[in-house]
Design an enzyme around this catalytic site. Structure first.
Site, PDB file in Angstrom:
ATOM      1  N   ASP A   1     -11.954  -5.599   0.712  1.00 36.50           N
ATOM      2  CA  ASP A   1     -11.254  -5.268  -0.414  1.00 36.50           C
ATOM      3  C   ASP A   1      -9.823  -5.770  -0.767  1.00 36.50           C
ATOM      4  O   ASP A   1      -9.218  -6.350   0.958  1.00 36.50           O
ATOM      5  CB  ASP A   1     -11.830  -4.698  -1.777  1.00 36.50           C
ATOM      6  CG  ASP A   1     -11.293  -4.315  -3.402  1.00 36.50           C
ATOM      7  OD1 ASP A   1     -12.114  -5.547  -3.528  1.00 36.50           O
ATOM      8  OD2 ASP A   1     -10.447  -4.027  -3.565  1.00 36.50           O
TER       9      ASP A   1
ATOM     10  N   LYS B   1     -18.980   1.225  -2.919  1.00 36.98           N
ATOM     11  CA  LYS B   1     -17.915   1.018  -3.091  1.00 36.98           C
ATOM     12  C   LYS B   1     -16.990   1.920  -2.618  1.00 36.98           C
ATOM     13  O   LYS B   1     -17.602   3.196  -2.480  1.00 36.98           O
ATOM     14  CB  LYS B   1     -16.506   1.090  -4.331  1.00 36.98           C
ATOM     15  CG  LYS B   1     -15.420   0.098  -4.127  1.00 36.98           C
ATOM     16  CD  LYS B   1     -15.471  -1.988  -4.145  1.00 36.98           C
ATOM     17  CE  LYS B   1     -14.736  -2.271  -3.456  1.00 36.98           C
ATOM     18  NZ  LYS B   1     -14.806  -3.601  -4.254  1.00 36.98           N
TER      19      LYS B   1
HETATM   20  P1  NDP Z   1      -5.750  -8.660  -0.489  1.00 32.14           P
HETATM   21  O1  NDP Z   1      -5.022  -6.589   0.338  1.00 32.14           O
HETATM   22  O2  NDP Z   1      -5.362  -9.535   0.057  1.00 32.14           O
HETATM   23  O3  NDP Z   1      -4.512  -8.389  -1.953  1.00 32.14           O
HETATM   24  C1  NDP Z   1      -4.469  -7.200  -2.744  1.00 32.14           C
HETATM   25  C2  NDP Z   1      -2.421  -8.657  -3.445  1.00 32.14           C
HETATM   26  O4  NDP Z   1      -2.443  -7.653  -4.601  1.00 32.14           O
HETATM   27  C3  NDP Z   1      -1.259  -8.159  -2.721  1.00 32.14           C
HETATM   28  O5  NDP Z   1      -0.580  -9.198  -3.376  1.00 32.14           O
HETATM   29  C4  NDP Z   1      -1.116  -7.302  -2.962  1.00 32.14           C
HETATM   30  O6  NDP Z   1       0.901  -6.650  -2.944  1.00 32.14           O
HETATM   31  C5  NDP Z   1      -1.246  -7.137  -4.892  1.00 32.14           C
HETATM   32  N1  NDP Z   1      -1.173  -5.397  -4.914  1.00 32.14           N
HETATM   33  C6  NDP Z   1      -2.487  -4.557  -4.520  1.00 32.14           C
HETATM   34  N2  NDP Z   1      -1.957  -3.855  -5.633  1.00 32.14           N
HETATM   35  C7  NDP Z   1      -0.946  -3.822  -6.356  1.00 32.14           C
HETATM   36  C8  NDP Z   1      -0.906  -2.823  -7.349  1.00 32.14           C
HETATM   37  N3  NDP Z   1      -0.865  -1.309  -7.441  1.00 32.14           N
HETATM   38  N4  NDP Z   1       0.258  -3.496  -7.588  1.00 32.14           N
HETATM   39  C9  NDP Z   1       0.840  -5.007  -7.772  1.00 32.14           C
HETATM   40  N5  NDP Z   1       0.392  -6.014  -7.156  1.00 32.14           N
HETATM   41  C10 NDP Z   1      -0.639  -6.126  -5.843  1.00 32.14           C
HETATM   42  O7  NDP Z   1      -6.605  -7.927  -2.004  1.00 32.14           O
HETATM   43  P2  NDP Z   1      -7.623  -9.009  -2.856  1.00 32.14           P
HETATM   44  O8  NDP Z   1      -6.716 -10.441  -2.380  1.00 32.14           O
HETATM   45  O9  NDP Z   1      -9.017  -9.151  -1.715  1.00 32.14           O
HETATM   46  O10 NDP Z   1      -8.031  -8.373  -4.075  1.00 32.14           O
HETATM   47  C11 NDP Z   1      -7.304  -8.739  -4.872  1.00 32.14           C
HETATM   48  C12 NDP Z   1      -8.435  -7.891  -6.717  1.00 32.14           C
HETATM   49  O11 NDP Z   1      -9.270  -9.100  -5.968  1.00 32.14           O
HETATM   50  C13 NDP Z   1      -8.870  -7.125  -6.048  1.00 32.14           C
HETATM   51  O12 NDP Z   1      -8.964  -6.608  -7.093  1.00 32.14           O
HETATM   52  C14 NDP Z   1      -9.698  -6.652  -5.454  1.00 32.14           C
HETATM   53  O13 NDP Z   1     -10.576  -5.844  -6.526  1.00 32.14           O
HETATM   54  C15 NDP Z   1     -10.718  -8.499  -6.020  1.00 32.14           C
HETATM   55  N6  NDP Z   1     -11.151  -9.226  -5.249  1.00 32.14           N
HETATM   56  C16 NDP Z   1     -11.326  -9.185  -4.219  1.00 32.14           C
HETATM   57  C17 NDP Z   1     -12.584  -9.471  -3.617  1.00 32.14           C
HETATM   58  C18 NDP Z   1     -12.722  -9.914  -2.369  1.00 32.14           C
HETATM   59  O14 NDP Z   1     -14.008 -10.543  -1.520  1.00 32.14           O
HETATM   60  N7  NDP Z   1     -11.594  -9.398  -0.912  1.00 32.14           N
HETATM   61  C19 NDP Z   1     -13.957  -9.891  -4.153  1.00 32.14           C
HETATM   62  C20 NDP Z   1     -13.761 -10.074  -5.326  1.00 32.14           C
HETATM   63  C21 NDP Z   1     -12.055  -9.431  -6.188  1.00 32.14           C
HETATM   64  P3  NDP Z   1       0.815  -5.993  -1.735  1.00 32.14           P
HETATM   65  O15 NDP Z   1       0.638  -7.131  -0.647  1.00 32.14           O
HETATM   66  O16 NDP Z   1       2.397  -5.890  -2.126  1.00 32.14           O
HETATM   67  O17 NDP Z   1       0.303  -4.577  -1.851  1.00 32.14           O
HETATM   68  O1  2IT Z   2     -15.115  -6.948  -5.275  1.00 24.22           O
HETATM   69  C1  2IT Z   2     -15.661  -7.262  -4.760  1.00 24.22           C
HETATM   70  O2  2IT Z   2     -16.415  -7.943  -5.135  1.00 24.22           O
HETATM   71  C2  2IT Z   2     -15.106  -7.323  -2.833  1.00 24.22           C
HETATM   72  N1  2IT Z   2     -14.412  -6.137  -2.533  1.00 24.22           N
HETATM   73  C3  2IT Z   2     -16.045  -7.965  -2.793  1.00 24.22           C
HETATM   74  C4  2IT Z   2     -17.536  -7.174  -2.276  1.00 24.22           C
HETATM   75  C5  2IT Z   2     -17.887  -8.047  -1.012  1.00 24.22           C
HETATM   76  O3  2IT Z   2     -19.570  -6.896  -0.723  1.00 24.22           O
HETATM   77  O4  2IT Z   2     -18.042  -8.810  -0.210  1.00 24.22           O
END
Ligand code: NDP
Ligand code: 2IT
Length: 445
Positions: free
Chosen positions: A165, A125
């Site tokens: 992420d 990561k």
């Molecule tokens: P994005 O940046 O696309 O979206 C993040 C969302 O979460 C936004 O709505 C953001 O609000 C909110 N957020 C972020 N930080 C906080 C916080 N501290 N408190 C409250 N709300 C918060 O990220 P993702 O959707 O990609 O990621 C969301 C979650 O999913 C994370 O935990 C990530 O690790 C997990 N994840 C993502 C994957 C991927 O492929 N993208 C794969 C697997 C897991 P704001 O816009 O106001 O910051």
């Molecule tokens: O938390 C996760 O699994 C991710 N943000 C996606 C990682 C990836 O390599 O696609």
């Protein structure tokens, strides 16, 4: 068991100011205890100590020039946690809260998650305390170029393959890829989540959310239930949340909440596909705040709050770590919620998890439930190696099959180790065993 507690003591001493990392390690080590007890080989060769120490941590300065000509300085990281079963693989997070503790917890989780996907990927990561919010495209590009100027020497399609992420989506991956290509003089699959015209995979943007809903369906099947007409509370409004909502709508569920870091919206009538399209434009193009949804569609907006007080059958935390505490968990249970499926990483804190497990609701821990994102990254790597893209239907079908397999593996493993229905134990042991056996095969490294 003293070996587990002794190992945790070492981790605590060595990483005293890293609460998120300690939280993730404690959960995994305590829940693999039945496997460690049953198999002498896991108690030998300081295997557990090796598992909790990153293979390599790269920390570096990221200087860049903003639109006013001022030089700004951020801190960049890449944590290469474990390469026993494949090249390091895992996302990059750009968010002001990024620090060693957060990235080490995420890299540690990633090791077991990637093992569960059935694909050959190690765990890593990275990221930075840079905040893309409020920055121009030019500023984001200059930051990404500076970040990659250091990171390019540590990554590669057979070495370490980053992806997105929080705060890193298609735009950032594009700028990072462009700079890698210039520096390495190679067009290779060094990143996943790429644009469709230049090596990206269909369904990768959708994969985390879709996979999470496929996982929820598998959990519900064990109780002869489906998602149809279930009232669902979703947090977040980014990549994971958007496609969780989209797939829930395909399955006939009613989604009543979404959120961002400022607050949440409650739409009693349900978020429709049209309203979701508006949210995607708001968040991905206009980069606005979720509050605007309430003004536009007449929904309730709660500033500074999370959505867990809203009555629901199912909850899909899809924003960030520790967004469900014990009080939130109690409220959800009190309101009749019977399924929690985590699209985010470690969104429920340990006390919340204990409550869900003790009440025997369906609880899908992140490293199993959100593995669809990285699994589809693995499928993107396969297509890049073959130099042959698959159709949308082919990737979606493979993603679906992987999520079914992950659920089955976690479910069966939980039963085999005496914790039927406990997918925390099941996912952690199933993920651990494969990595641990590979480490043992490869000697003391
Ligand atoms: P994005 O940046 O696309 O979206 C993040 C969302 O979460 C936004 O709505 C953001 O609000 C909110 N957020 C972020 N930080 C906080 C916080 N501290 N408190 C409250 N709300 C918060 O990220 P993702 O959707 O990609 O990621 C969301 C979650 O999913 C994370 O935990 C990530 O690790 C997990 N994840 C993502 C994957 C991927 O492929 N993208 C794969 C697997 C897991 P704001 O816009 O106001 O910051
Ligand atoms: O938390 C996760 O699994 C991710 N943000 C996606 C990682 C990836 O390599 O696609």
């Amino acid at each position: 068991m003293t070996l587990i507690q002794d190992t945790l003591e070492i981790v605590r001493k060595r990483n005293p100011h890293e609460p998120e990392f300690l939280q993730a390690v404690t959960e995994v080590l305590e829940s693999i205890e039945p496997a460690v007890q049953r198999n002498k080989k896991y108690r030998e060769g300081s295997l557990l100590q090796r598992l909790v120490e990153p293979e390599r941590m790269i920390v570096f300065r990221v200087p860049w020039q903003d639109d006013r000509g001022q030089v700004q300085v951020h801190r960049g990281f890449r944590i290469q946690m474990n390469s026993a079963i494949g090249p390091y693989k895992g996302g990059l997070r750009f968010h002001p809260t990024v620090c060693a503790s957060v990235l080490k917890f995420l890299a540690f989780e990633q090791v077991f998650k990637n093992s569960l996907t059935t694909l050959p990927m190690g765990g890593g990561k990275g990221g930075s305390d840079f905040d893309p919010k409020g920055k121009s495209d030019g500023e984001v590009m200059r930051f990404c170029q500076s970040f990659m100027t250091e990171v390019f020497r540590h990554v590669g399609p057979d070495t370490d393959v980053p992806a997105g992420d929080i705060g890193v989506g298609g735009r950032e991956i594009g700028y990072l890829f462009g700079q890698y290509k210039r520096l390495a003089n190679e067009f290779t699959g060094v990143l996943t989540g790429k644009g469709l015209a230049w090596g990206g995979s269909l369904i990768r943007p959708e994969a985390t959310g879709y996979g999470c809903v496929y996982f929820a369906e598998e959990m519900l099947k064990t109780r002869n239930e489906t998602l149809e007409d279930k009232v669902c509370a979703v947090s977040g409004s980014g990549n994971a949340a958007q496609y969780t909502v989209e797939k829930l709508l395909h399955k006939g569920a009613k989604v009543v909440t979404m959120s961002d870091s400022n607050g949440f919206i409650h739409d009693k009538d349900g978020i429709t596909e049209e309203k979701l399209a508006w949210i995607m434009d708001l968040k991905n193009v206009r980069r606005g705040r979720i509050k605007e949804y309430a003004d536009k569609f007449g929904a309730v907006y709660a500033e500074g709050k999370r959505p867990w007080g809203v009555e629901c059958d199912c909850a899909f935390p899809s924003a960030t770590q520790n967004e469900i505490g014990a009080e939130d968990a109690k409220t959800l249970l009190g309101n009749g919620c019977t399924l929690v499926c985590e699209a985010a990483n470690m969104p429920t804190d340990p006390a919340g998890i204990d409550l869900f497990l003790s009440k025997k609701i369906l609880y899908g821990p992140g490293k199993a439930a959100n593995a669809g994102g990285v699994a589809t990254s693995g499928l993107e790597m396969v297509q890049n190696s073959m130099r042959l893209p698959w159709t949308r239907a082919e990737v979606d079908q493979r993603l679906h099959q992987i999520m079914v397999t992950i659920h089955q593996n976690a479910f069966e493993t939980a039963k085999a180790y005496g914790h039927p229905g406990n997918l925390v134990v099941g996912a952690n042991i199933a993920g651990f065993v494969k990595v641990a056996d590979a480490m043992l095969d490869q000697g003391v490294v």
